[in-house]
Scaffold this motif. Sequence first.
Motif, short mmCIF file in Angstrom:
data_model
loop_
_atom_site.label_atom_id
_atom_site.label_comp_id
_atom_site.label_asym_id
_atom_site.label_seq_id
_atom_site.Cartn_x
_atom_site.Cartn_y
_atom_site.Cartn_z
N ASN A 283 0.61 -1.18 0.18
CA ASN A 283 -0.02 0.13 -0.16
C ASN A 283 1.06 1.20 0.06
O ASN A 283 0.60 2.16 -0.44
CB ASN A 283 -0.79 -0.05 1.21
N ASN A 287 1.08 3.89 -2.89
CA ASN A 287 0.72 5.46 -3.06
C ASN A 287 1.85 6.15 -3.25
O ASN A 287 1.70 7.21 -4.10
CB ASN A 287 0.63 5.66 -1.37
N ALA A 288 3.09 5.76 -2.97
CA ALA A 288 4.26 6.51 -3.54
C ALA A 288 4.13 6.46 -5.04
O ALA A 288 4.59 7.67 -5.58
CB ALA A 288 5.65 5.84 -3.26
N ASP A 317 9.17 8.92 -1.37
CA ASP A 317 8.97 9.58 -2.72
C ASP A 317 9.50 11.09 -2.98
O ASP A 317 9.55 11.66 -2.22
CB ASP A 317 7.59 9.16 -3.27
N VAL A 320 4.19 14.48 -5.16
CA VAL A 320 3.37 15.77 -4.82
C VAL A 320 3.57 16.22 -3.58
O VAL A 320 3.24 17.29 -3.00
CB VAL A 320 1.90 15.67 -5.06
N GLY A 321 3.59 15.32 -2.51
CA GLY A 321 3.83 15.85 -1.00
C GLY A 321 2.58 16.26 -0.48
O GLY A 321 1.55 15.99 -1.19
N ILE A 322 2.50 16.25 0.80
CA ILE A 322 1.08 16.48 1.53
C ILE A 322 1.39 17.88 2.47
O ILE A 322 2.55 18.07 3.29
CB ILE A 322 0.88 15.30 2.62
N LEU A 330 -4.64 12.23 7.42
CA LEU A 330 -4.63 11.03 6.33
C LEU A 330 -4.99 9.70 6.81
O LEU A 330 -5.45 8.80 5.90
CB LEU A 330 -3.15 10.89 6.14
N TYR A 335 -10.59 9.63 3.72
CA TYR A 335 -10.06 11.09 3.78
C TYR A 335 -8.94 11.11 2.54
O TYR A 335 -7.99 10.20 2.32
CB TYR A 335 -9.19 11.73 5.07
N GLY A 347 -8.47 5.85 -6.04
CA GLY A 347 -8.26 5.73 -4.57
C GLY A 347 -9.64 6.23 -3.87
O GLY A 347 -10.29 6.81 -4.28
N VAL A 348 -9.81 5.54 -2.83
CA VAL A 348 -10.96 6.04 -2.04
C VAL A 348 -10.50 6.48 -0.58
O VAL A 348 -11.52 6.67 0.31
CB VAL A 348 -11.94 4.67 -1.71
N GLY A 349 -9.29 6.35 0.04
CA GLY A 349 -8.86 6.91 1.13
C GLY A 349 -9.18 6.03 2.33
O GLY A 349 -9.37 6.40 3.39
N LEU A 350 -9.12 4.63 2.09
CA LEU A 350 -9.07 3.74 3.30
C LEU A 350 -7.57 3.42 3.42
O LEU A 350 -7.52 2.74 4.59
CB LEU A 350 -9.91 2.64 2.70
N TYR A 353 -5.58 4.57 6.70
CA TYR A 353 -6.70 4.06 8.12
C TYR A 353 -5.96 2.67 8.26
O TYR A 353 -5.80 2.24 9.46
CB TYR A 353 -7.92 4.15 7.83
N SER A 376 7.24 13.01 -0.11
CA SER A 376 6.55 12.36 1.33
C SER A 376 7.52 11.27 1.89
O SER A 376 8.18 10.40 0.88
CB SER A 376 5.16 11.86 1.07
N PHE A 378 6.84 8.09 4.36
CA PHE A 378 6.35 7.31 5.34
C PHE A 378 6.87 6.40 6.21
O PHE A 378 8.01 5.98 5.66
CB PHE A 378 4.90 6.72 4.84
P1 ADP Z 1 -6.13 6.44 -1.27
O1 ADP Z 1 -4.51 6.59 -1.87
O2 ADP Z 1 -6.91 5.35 -1.85
O3 ADP Z 1 -6.75 7.83 -1.69
P2 ADP Z 1 -4.97 6.37 1.43
O4 ADP Z 1 -5.64 5.91 2.58
O5 ADP Z 1 -3.92 5.27 0.94
O6 ADP Z 1 -6.01 6.59 0.33
O7 ADP Z 1 -4.17 7.56 1.46
C1 ADP Z 1 -5.17 8.76 1.78
C2 ADP Z 1 -4.54 10.10 1.23
O8 ADP Z 1 -3.33 10.50 1.78
C3 ADP Z 1 -4.44 10.07 -0.28
O9 ADP Z 1 -5.70 10.19 -0.92
C4 ADP Z 1 -3.47 11.26 -0.43
O10 ADP Z 1 -4.18 12.31 -0.35
C5 ADP Z 1 -2.65 10.92 0.67
N1 ADP Z 1 -1.27 10.31 0.61
C6 ADP Z 1 -1.03 9.12 1.03
N2 ADP Z 1 0.42 8.67 0.48
C7 ADP Z 1 0.77 9.53 -0.40
C8 ADP Z 1 1.90 10.15 -0.99
N3 ADP Z 1 3.10 9.22 -0.96
N4 ADP Z 1 2.13 11.32 -1.42
C9 ADP Z 1 1.31 12.27 -1.28
N5 ADP Z 1 0.00 12.06 -0.80
C10 ADP Z 1 -0.15 10.67 -0.20
#
Ligand code: ADP
Length: 386
Positions: A283, A287-288, A317, A320-322, A330, A335, A347-350, A353, A376, A378
């Motif tokens: 996961n 995401n990366a 990675d 785009v960063g956060i 997050l 979310y 993506g659904v934001g699960l 979590y 970012s 993690f």
């Molecule tokens: P999803 O990727 O399905 O939307 P996640 O729960 O894995 O859901 O991540 C939640 C949110 O966190 C993502 O929608 C994104 O906005 C942000 N995010 C997660 N990983 C990264 C990342 N590596 N770089 C930038 N934003 C990230």
Amino acid sequence: MDSVLTDIILQDRKIAYLITDQNLNIASTGGTLEILQHNVNDLTGIPIVQLIPELTGIEILLQDVLAGDLPRLELPLINRQINDGETNYLTFVFLPMCDKENNIPGVLCIADDQTEIGEYQQRLTQRRNEISLVKNQLARQNDELAIANAELTRINEIRSRLVSVAAHELRTPLTSINGYVEVILDEDLGPVPETQRDYLKIVQNSTSRLISITSNLLDITRIEAERIELSLQPADLLEVLESVFQEAKPLVNTKNQQLTLNVSIDSTVILCDKVRVAQILNNLISNANKYTADGGSIVVELLPANDEGFLLISVADNGVGIHMEDQDKLYTPFYRTEQASQMAVSGVGLGLYIIRSLVEFHGGRVWVDSKPNRGSTFYVTLPLAS
Ligand code: ADP
């Protein structure tokens, strides 16, 4: 001298006295008579029951005092409206008026102005009533809350069951679709023309995505019901990472990204549920990959953790960063950052979590270090096996 002294005391203490004859008519008076608020100047001859109407109905007790059968009769804190609309409180005490020969020619009535105590008691009663009112309201609200809570729990259970049943029911046909598509793509049933191959790959990607969503939904219902069971065993993280990298390769290659592994720790054997750790790493790398542009880089590193007995995994990675203000949110179900929602990225934001719950079930922690447009990293800690 004695009577002057008595008068001073009676005036100062606001005490009046009345003495009746055998017929309970007032025979003589003294002290602070003003407290009786009676407009007859000379009270002599008036029946005491007329002056103190509260005695009506209990005259028999007054007769008992007169007969010497009742040593004391008290009427506490009788309220009287006074001229300017205020109330004062008087306490009346009735005693047998014995003479030297022990005869009782009348009753001595002592009237004592106890307005301060009366008002205090009045206020106290009022406060008590208010408190009991608030208590009743609170009890009622508590009952309503308990009913609402029970209803909420019921709805929550129905929702969880619904999600769980739906996800289960979807997963089986999706898995079989995926299986058959794979058989066709492997050309086990004969050659597949290039155009059909492209469409079949789209079908395969879409069903894989749906399978992953249904798995996430099932995990969420399990996490919420605290029904995740971990099968903890020592496992070499390098082996887990090998298969995770293998799985990530096609995605990373499609975006021309570089995926590298740095190991800066001697022992990489951790105590974990291998399947769940693979899910966590999958996961994070996915995401990366999703949130980093084409040609970007993803670096996975294994390091010693500050927490004793733990190993630290970082997945970095240059995507785009956060934003700082989004970083705490997050791990909330569903979310997604604004940037993520605007990108053409599924993506659904699960995921995060679920990752955090799984890491915490292992006793570890998750956190992020990120800057917008810079990337970012993690971090995850997991327990070492030794
Ligand atoms: P999803 O990727 O399905 O939307 P996640 O729960 O894995 O859901 O991540 C939640 C949110 O966190 C993502 O929608 C994104 O906005 C942000 N995010 C997660 N990983 C990264 C990342 N590596 N770089 C930038 N934003 C990230």
